[in-house]
Design an enzyme around this catalytic site. Sequence first.
Site, PDB file in Angstrom:
ATOM      1  N   HIS A  13       0.857  -1.192   0.000  1.00 24.89           N
ATOM      2  CA  HIS A  13       0.000   0.000   0.000  1.00 24.89           C
ATOM      3  C   HIS A  13       0.888   1.235   0.000  1.00 24.89           C
ATOM      4  CE1 HIS A  13       0.692   0.992   4.282  1.00 24.89           C
ATOM      5  NE2 HIS A  13       0.614  -0.298   4.521  1.00 24.89           N
ATOM      6  N   ASP A 133       3.429   4.859  14.017  1.00 23.17           N
ATOM      7  CA  ASP A 133       2.545   4.365  12.954  1.00 23.17           C
ATOM      8  C   ASP A 133       1.965   3.029  13.365  1.00 23.17           C
ATOM      9  OD1 ASP A 133       4.734   2.678  12.671  1.00 23.17           O
ATOM     10  OD2 ASP A 133       5.219   3.277  10.616  1.00 23.17           O
ATOM     11  N   GLY A 300       2.036   7.407  10.290  1.00 20.64           N
ATOM     12  CA  GLY A 300       0.608   7.633  10.120  1.00 20.64           C
ATOM     13  C   GLY A 300      -0.055   8.309  11.297  1.00 20.64           C
ATOM     14  N   ASP A 328       2.949   6.205   4.922  1.00 20.55           N
ATOM     15  CA  ASP A 328       3.996   5.389   4.323  1.00 20.55           C
ATOM     16  C   ASP A 328       4.483   5.918   2.978  1.00 20.55           C
ATOM     17  OD1 ASP A 328       4.058   3.757   6.476  1.00 20.55           O
ATOM     18  OD2 ASP A 328       3.281   1.970   5.474  1.00 20.55           O
ATOM     19  N   ARG A 410      -3.530  15.572   2.201  1.00 15.27           N
ATOM     20  CA  ARG A 410      -4.294  16.813   2.302  1.00 15.27           C
ATOM     21  C   ARG A 410      -4.239  17.583   0.988  1.00 15.27           C
ATOM     22  NH1 ARG A 410      -5.714  14.550   6.762  1.00 15.27           N
ATOM     23  NH2 ARG A 410      -4.679  15.102   8.704  1.00 15.27           N
ATOM     24  N   ALA A 411      -5.399  18.008   0.505  1.00 12.75           N
ATOM     25  CA  ALA A 411      -5.444  18.894  -0.659  1.00 12.75           C
ATOM     26  C   ALA A 411      -5.040  20.288  -0.202  1.00 12.75           C
ATOM     27  CB  ALA A 411      -6.842  18.919  -1.262  1.00 12.75           C
ATOM     28  N   ARG A 441     -18.200  15.436   9.283  1.00 16.40           N
ATOM     29  CA  ARG A 441     -16.790  15.508   8.886  1.00 16.40           C
ATOM     30  C   ARG A 441     -16.341  16.965   8.774  1.00 16.40           C
ATOM     31  NH1 ARG A 441     -15.555  10.749   5.924  1.00 16.40           N
ATOM     32  NH2 ARG A 441     -13.523  11.638   5.378  1.00 16.40           N
ATOM     33  N   ASN A 519     -11.652  24.475   1.868  1.00 20.36           N
ATOM     34  CA  ASN A 519     -10.854  23.641   0.972  1.00 20.36           C
ATOM     35  C   ASN A 519     -10.959  22.192   1.420  1.00 20.36           C
ATOM     36  OD1 ASN A 519      -8.792  22.226  -0.303  1.00 20.36           O
ATOM     37  ND2 ASN A 519      -7.201  23.718   0.124  1.00 20.36           N
ATOM     38  N   SER A 521     -10.427  17.914  -0.294  1.00 21.82           N
ATOM     39  CA  SER A 521      -9.745  17.197  -1.372  1.00 21.82           C
ATOM     40  C   SER A 521     -10.671  16.972  -2.560  1.00 21.82           C
ATOM     41  CB  SER A 521      -9.217  15.858  -0.865  1.00 21.82           C
ATOM     42  OG  SER A 521     -10.270  15.067  -0.346  1.00 21.82           O
TER      43      SER A 521
END
Length: 563
Positions: A13, A133, A300, A328, A410-411, A441, A519, A521
């Site tokens: 992944h 992580d 993470g 990762d 993150r966008a 969210r 903003n 994603s």
Amino acid sequence: MGFVLGLGGPYHHDASACLVADGHVIAFAEEERFSRIKHHRHSRSAAAAAAWCLHQAGIGWSDIDEVAVAWNPHWPNRCEYLTDEDVIAELIGPHAHHAGGPRQLTVIGHHRAHAASAFYPAGVTDAAVVVADGSGDGVATSIHHGTRTGLHTVHEIPFTQSLGWFYQAATTHAGLGDWTNAGKLMGLAAYGRPAIDLDFLRPTRGGYHLDLTGYGLAPSIDQTARYSDFSYYRNLHRTYSKAFTDAGVPAQPSAGYDTHRGIAADLAASVQLLLQQCLISVVTTAVKETGASAVCLAGGVALNCTTNGILARTPEITSLFVQPAAGDAGCALGAALELAHRRGEYTMPGPHQTHALLGPAYDNHAIETALHAVGANYTTPPDIAAAAARLLADGRVIGWHQGRAEAGPRALGARSILADPRTTALRDRINRDIKRRELWRPLAPSMLDLAPWTTTPDGPAEFMIVAHDATPQAQQHIPGVVHADGTLRPQRVTPDNQPTYARLLHAFEAETGIGVVLNTSFNVPGEPIVESPADALRSGARLGLDALVIGDYLTIPPQNTTR
């Protein structure tokens, strides 16, 4: 010029690639952006990302001096080089392997790569570096001392003491999905009470201690043999399910739009608080043992904005740097920089990383080709930023595709969905109708100046990865980006890094008096953030966005011209 390439994601992944030239990061890309498979699950291949990195630099495989991989395939035994031709071909693609690709990869330990991704870009010469992580190469949490001579490992905590896996298991138990949805638990925590006693995990003076012996999984038993085949991981999740149930929280059904009250929220709040306490204890220990007051984070768990916000406000910490690609995928960056340092090609201190715009960009020809391929009607306004600002001020939700793609999850104003933050109605529309996800969210703000909006305007705010307490002015005037706990996770935008995005914010401020945009994603549910103009057009249509801005081009779907 010396070129080194780093590869991340060998755990099937988050595959990625990063090219460093004479110690400077030239290119970074995540494989998911090309494969369109979120997290690029079930594959080690970083072939497309690596090929793009070489293309960006105008070089071939024969120009690469050395390639590093952030993974020890022979753990728990030491390994300096990976020479298995089949695995190398799996990582870089069989075509590259047979066309002059490397026959040997330098092994950089997983946690060392994470640590390097945070320390070298921080622009400091003395730092406490903490990695947390799920697990990599048998390690779950580690402390390093970053100095002018490089990184020195102080402590490693084994995978049987994983904070990341604890958080993942709670995410699943709360009905929020698998490990890819851990961020939901952080958002849900704001709606609950930390009233559930999870006595199997406790912060300690030197860090923390996890003991699931009462549920049949003793930390004292050597689990090495069960690590590589994932049998320990599967048993751990079953054990956590019993532990959470015994604590009074039965496994929850899949969460829906309205799951922001009750036992699932209380579990989220309890787990979030415990994670904070444990990680803060680790960081406090790292600061004491290294004597450094600058802190660098990766792994993470470092994506936990709430915890990062608390650390950023801790008096003993003079500066906090969190690698924006903390997961990762960021290991490719760390592996490349660690290798460059070992080769004597990285000068300390390096420049402080102020942006994550390291991926592909597309010229006007590529954009027009994509527009013509779908028969889109488009215009080229004389000032694309001003045109977009007027749409936002008019209540439109737009897709925004500009310049080089961001690194990390993150966008950051390169591949974003934007809206007016002055109302919660647009936040709810984005969550409910566009992203089709839970209404609770949180969405984040990009802004020119933090001073009116956060109580810590000088705090770290480049990457939407550190939570700030919102000011009363923010709660009143930009409620669409203030979370239920009274925080926001801002991105400070600078004209030097993002001139078009900064112009958009200035133009929106001229229209509304507010130099802030909402903003989130730019992606459809279950897919990675869009990469190419074609991705943007396809996803924009599926999401039902009111308009798309791609480079200098504005396209408004016919059904939305009268919104």
